[in-house]
Design a protein around this motif. Structure first.
Motif, PDB file in Angstrom:
ATOM      1  N   GLU A   1       0.819  -1.203   0.000  1.00  0.00           N
ATOM      2  CA  GLU A   1       0.000   0.000   0.000  1.00  0.00           C
ATOM      3  C   GLU A   1       0.855   1.258   0.000  1.00  0.00           C
ATOM      4  N   LEU A   2       1.912   1.262   0.795  1.00  0.00           N
ATOM      5  CA  LEU A   2       2.773   2.438   0.903  1.00  0.00           C
ATOM      6  C   LEU A   2       3.951   2.399  -0.062  1.00  0.00           C
ATOM      7  N   ARG A   3       4.133   1.275  -0.732  1.00  0.00           N
ATOM      8  CA  ARG A   3       5.245   1.082  -1.678  1.00  0.00           C
ATOM      9  C   ARG A   3       6.589   1.312  -1.006  1.00  0.00           C
ATOM     10  N   ARG A   4       6.746   0.723   0.156  1.00  0.00           N
ATOM     11  CA  ARG A   4       8.011   0.760   0.887  1.00  0.00           C
ATOM     12  C   ARG A   4       8.108  -0.504   1.728  1.00  0.00           C
ATOM     13  N   TYR A   5       9.036  -0.564   2.639  1.00  0.00           N
ATOM     14  CA  TYR A   5       9.255  -1.761   3.446  1.00  0.00           C
ATOM     15  C   TYR A   5       8.927  -1.509   4.906  1.00  0.00           C
ATOM     16  N   CYS A   6       8.447  -2.546   5.563  1.00  0.00           N
ATOM     17  CA  CYS A   6       8.304  -2.567   7.020  1.00  0.00           C
ATOM     18  C   CYS A   6       9.475  -3.398   7.531  1.00  0.00           C
ATOM     19  N   TRP A   7      10.084  -2.958   8.604  1.00  0.00           N
ATOM     20  CA  TRP A   7      11.275  -3.627   9.129  1.00  0.00           C
ATOM     21  C   TRP A   7      10.949  -4.295  10.442  1.00  0.00           C
ATOM     22  N   THR A   8      11.275  -5.585  10.545  1.00  0.00           N
ATOM     23  CA  THR A   8      10.992  -6.345  11.751  1.00  0.00           C
ATOM     24  C   THR A   8      12.263  -7.018  12.261  1.00  0.00           C
ATOM     25  N   SER A   9      12.265  -7.301  13.551  1.00  0.00           N
ATOM     26  CA  SER A   9      13.406  -7.964  14.162  1.00  0.00           C
ATOM     27  C   SER A   9      12.985  -8.601  15.478  1.00  0.00           C
ATOM     28  N   LEU A  10      13.702  -9.632  15.858  1.00  0.00           N
ATOM     29  CA  LEU A  10      13.493 -10.268  17.157  1.00  0.00           C
ATOM     30  C   LEU A  10      14.662  -9.928  18.074  1.00  0.00           C
ATOM     31  N   CYS A  11      15.081  -8.689  18.065  1.00  0.00           N
ATOM     32  CA  CYS A  11      16.250  -8.262  18.836  1.00  0.00           C
ATOM     33  C   CYS A  11      15.852  -7.902  20.269  1.00  0.00           C
ATOM     34  N   HIS A  12      16.859  -7.619  21.090  1.00  0.00           N
ATOM     35  CA  HIS A  12      16.633  -7.203  22.474  1.00  0.00           C
ATOM     36  C   HIS A  12      15.888  -5.873  22.510  1.00  0.00           C
ATOM     37  N   GLU A  13      15.211  -5.639  23.598  1.00  0.00           N
ATOM     38  CA  GLU A  13      14.409  -4.423  23.763  1.00  0.00           C
ATOM     39  C   GLU A  13      15.225  -3.148  23.568  1.00  0.00           C
ATOM     40  N   GLN A  14      16.487  -3.160  23.977  1.00  0.00           N
ATOM     41  CA  GLN A  14      17.310  -1.945  23.877  1.00  0.00           C
ATOM     42  C   GLN A  14      17.588  -1.532  22.434  1.00  0.00           C
ATOM     43  N   PHE A  15      17.440  -2.459  21.489  1.00  0.00           N
ATOM     44  CA  PHE A  15      17.708  -2.153  20.079  1.00  0.00           C
ATOM     45  C   PHE A  15      16.442  -1.942  19.262  1.00  0.00           C
ATOM     46  N   ARG A  16      15.268  -2.040  19.861  1.00  0.00           N
ATOM     47  CA  ARG A  16      14.002  -1.923  19.118  1.00  0.00           C
ATOM     48  C   ARG A  16      13.882  -0.587  18.375  1.00  0.00           C
ATOM     49  N   LYS A  17      14.351   0.494  18.985  1.00  0.00           N
ATOM     50  CA  LYS A  17      14.260   1.811  18.336  1.00  0.00           C
ATOM     51  C   LYS A  17      15.162   1.906  17.112  1.00  0.00           C
ATOM     52  N   LEU A  18      16.209   1.103  17.074  1.00  0.00           N
ATOM     53  CA  LEU A  18      17.140   1.140  15.947  1.00  0.00           C
ATOM     54  C   LEU A  18      16.584   0.512  14.676  1.00  0.00           C
ATOM     55  N   VAL A  19      15.711  -0.458  14.811  1.00  0.00           N
ATOM     56  CA  VAL A  19      15.252  -1.242  13.657  1.00  0.00           C
ATOM     57  C   VAL A  19      14.662  -0.364  12.552  1.00  0.00           C
ATOM     58  N   PRO A  20      13.677   0.506  12.800  1.00  0.00           N
ATOM     59  CA  PRO A  20      13.150   1.326  11.698  1.00  0.00           C
ATOM     60  C   PRO A  20      14.159   2.350  11.177  1.00  0.00           C
ATOM     61  N   VAL A  21      15.006   2.865  12.042  1.00  0.00           N
ATOM     62  CA  VAL A  21      16.010   3.850  11.616  1.00  0.00           C
ATOM     63  C   VAL A  21      17.024   3.189  10.679  1.00  0.00           C
ATOM     64  N   ILE A  22      17.519   2.039  11.057  1.00  0.00           N
ATOM     65  CA  ILE A  22      18.480   1.327  10.216  1.00  0.00           C
ATOM     66  C   ILE A  22      17.805   0.869   8.926  1.00  0.00           C
ATOM     67  N   GLY A  23      16.542   0.464   9.009  1.00  0.00           N
ATOM     68  CA  GLY A  23      15.804   0.075   7.804  1.00  0.00           C
ATOM     69  C   GLY A  23      15.717   1.202   6.795  1.00  0.00           C
ATOM     70  N   LYS A  24      15.438   2.415   7.266  1.00  0.00           N
ATOM     71  CA  LYS A  24      15.380   3.567   6.359  1.00  0.00           C
ATOM     72  C   LYS A  24      16.743   3.856   5.742  1.00  0.00           C
ATOM     73  N   MET A  25      17.808   3.660   6.521  1.00  0.00           N
ATOM     74  CA  MET A  25      19.153   3.862   5.992  1.00  0.00           C
ATOM     75  C   MET A  25      19.454   2.848   4.888  1.00  0.00           C
ATOM     76  N   ILE A  26      19.018   1.609   5.080  1.00  0.00           N
ATOM     77  CA  ILE A  26      19.216   0.573   4.061  1.00  0.00           C
ATOM     78  C   ILE A  26      18.451   0.929   2.790  1.00  0.00           C
ATOM     79  N   GLU A  27      17.215   1.383   2.936  1.00  0.00           N
ATOM     80  CA  GLU A  27      16.414   1.775   1.773  1.00  0.00           C
ATOM     81  C   GLU A  27      17.092   2.910   0.994  1.00  0.00           C
ATOM     82  N   ARG A  28      17.589   3.912   1.705  1.00  0.00           N
ATOM     83  CA  ARG A  28      18.280   5.022   1.037  1.00  0.00           C
ATOM     84  C   ARG A  28      19.543   4.552   0.334  1.00  0.00           C
ATOM     85  N   TYR A  29      20.281   3.661   0.955  1.00  0.00           N
ATOM     86  CA  TYR A  29      21.518   3.139   0.369  1.00  0.00           C
ATOM     87  C   TYR A  29      21.242   2.446  -0.961  1.00  0.00           C
TER      88      TYR A  29
END
Length: 84
Positions: A52-80
């Motif tokens: 619908e949005l023509r982009r990606y949703c980023w998911t991970s089973l990482c520790h709670e302390q890294f949960r905020k990083l997942v969408p930020v790193i995902g956007k960086m990957i998309e830009r790259y």
């Protein structure tokens, strides 16, 4: 066979400053990337297409302390891969 992409990152947030690199073989449907932090921590993130949005949703089973990083790193990957 494609070459392994290495994407360095530096993410600053209120909790801490996270540095490291993302390793992967390209951005496609259900691609999995390995995230390695300079402190030795490691986790995986997965790109799931949102048609619908023509982009990606980023998911991970990482520790709670890294949960905020997942969408930020995902956007960086998309830009790259958009520039590539």
């Amino acid at each position: 066979m494609s070459l392994l992409d290495r994407i360095p990152f530096n993410v600053r947030c209120s909790e801490a400053n996270f540095k490291g690199e993302v390793l992967g073989f390209g951005l496609q449907t259900d691609s999995v990337f390995e995230v390695r932090l300079n402190d030795g921590s490691m986790f995986h993130i997965k790109a799931e297409p949102d048609l619908e949005l023509r982009r990606y949703c980023w998911t991970s089973l990482c520790h709670e302390q890294f949960r905020k990083l997942v969408p930020v790193i995902g956007k960086m990957i998309e830009r790259y891969f958009k520039r590539k």
